[in-house]
Design an enzyme around this catalytic site. Sequence first.
Site, PDB file in Angstrom:
ATOM      1  N   ARG A 286       0.848  -1.001  -0.105  1.00 15.42           N
ATOM      2  CA  ARG A 286      -0.036   0.058   0.006  1.00 15.42           C
ATOM      3  C   ARG A 286       1.060   1.263  -0.028  1.00 15.42           C
ATOM      4  NH1 ARG A 286      -3.709  -0.392   4.767  1.00 15.42           N
ATOM      5  NH2 ARG A 286      -4.432  -2.326   4.099  1.00 15.42           N
TER       6      ARG A 286
ATOM      7  N   ARG B 136      -2.898   6.998   0.935  1.00 15.58           N
ATOM      8  CA  ARG B 136      -3.357   8.218   1.663  1.00 15.58           C
ATOM      9  C   ARG B 136      -2.660   8.657   2.768  1.00 15.58           C
ATOM     10  NH1 ARG B 136      -9.273   5.719   3.986  1.00 15.58           N
ATOM     11  NH2 ARG B 136      -7.955   3.973   3.996  1.00 15.58           N
TER      12      ARG B 136
ATOM     13  N   ASP C 128      -7.238  -2.706  -7.279  1.00 14.58           N
ATOM     14  CA  ASP C 128      -7.558  -3.101  -6.230  1.00 14.58           C
ATOM     15  C   ASP C 128      -8.061  -4.466  -6.279  1.00 14.58           C
ATOM     16  OD1 ASP C 128     -10.632  -3.512  -4.432  1.00 14.58           O
ATOM     17  OD2 ASP C 128      -9.366  -1.912  -3.337  1.00 14.58           O
TER      18      ASP C 128
END
Length: 355
Positions: free
Chosen positions: A27, A31, A77
């Site tokens: 990841r 974010r 994803d």
Amino acid sequence: MTTLKNDTFLRALLKEPVEYTPIWMMRQAGRYLPEYRATRARAGSFMGLCTNPDFATEVTLQPLDRFPLDAAILFSDILTVPDAMGLGLYFADGEGPKFRHPLRDEAAIKALSVAPMDKLQYVFDAVASIRKALDGRVPLIGFSGSPFTLACYMIEGGGSDDFRNVKAMLYSRPELLHHILDVNARTVTDYLNAQIDAGAQAVQIFDTWGGALTHAAYKTFSLAYMQKIVAGLKREAEGRRVPVIVFTKGGGQWLEDIAAIGADAIGLDWTTDIADARRRVGEDVALQGNLDPNVLFASPEGIEKEVSRILSAYGQGSGHVFNLGHGISQFVNPDHAAALVEAVHRLSVPYHYHG
């Protein structure tokens, strides 16, 4: 295709000599990076990022522009696959991914078929775009969810704390779950091979929920289907081997079984001792991992101490790709991720032969 300027990651996966231990982070495009949040705002939604090859390329490269990572991973994803099967993926605010048509009745399950790859063309276009933009800086990793992990979302209709619907099916109608898993395995094989054709230089299977199974059920309902995928993958492209990494979160008790399915590397979560893992399977496969992601909330000195411990536990020689034991948190300070990468590169040099 452009010659790779840094192939340390690929060589480590194949247990070939390297000058230092390579690192990437699960990841790593996400974010915690302000530039990612800005791009996501422009895209309008998470799926707007995933389905637009230009946006997917932009966010894939963002962590590489910030940190000297040794691999890029496709921004996508795992749930693009069941979405392509017609289950109707959407993202509810604050609730994560959901499916409009979860697999709850026998007719829907029996109607499930392998996803047509043209519905996933945006992913393959992103892979090709990212490879071009990387221009040989580092290798590109493609990925998919495992058949069982995908089935968890497909049957539950989203995330779950207890997997009650999946496990009810497993114990009462196992033949229905086997049908879903077989369709998923055939789809994932096609999907990963198409990513390799588009330019992915290594692939990872994310078995996020395999660790929720009993000992017997894991082998039957998760590992057996990952083995089918590994057996069906293209292992050569552009004149070199395409390594395969299998990562079962919570899979430490099954390392010998995972090592036997034919993958090149096993991803470890943070609950497994990497020294013990190497003793058990290190001659057969490379190991990837396995820093507790929450170490990144510690001071840079604390991060360095834990990096040193893991490198020492793995010991001398190649066959180790440093990574987190799961994905990086959105709340991590990017400076702490930078400290991690720097520490791995610097502290790992003495563990490798420099003749």
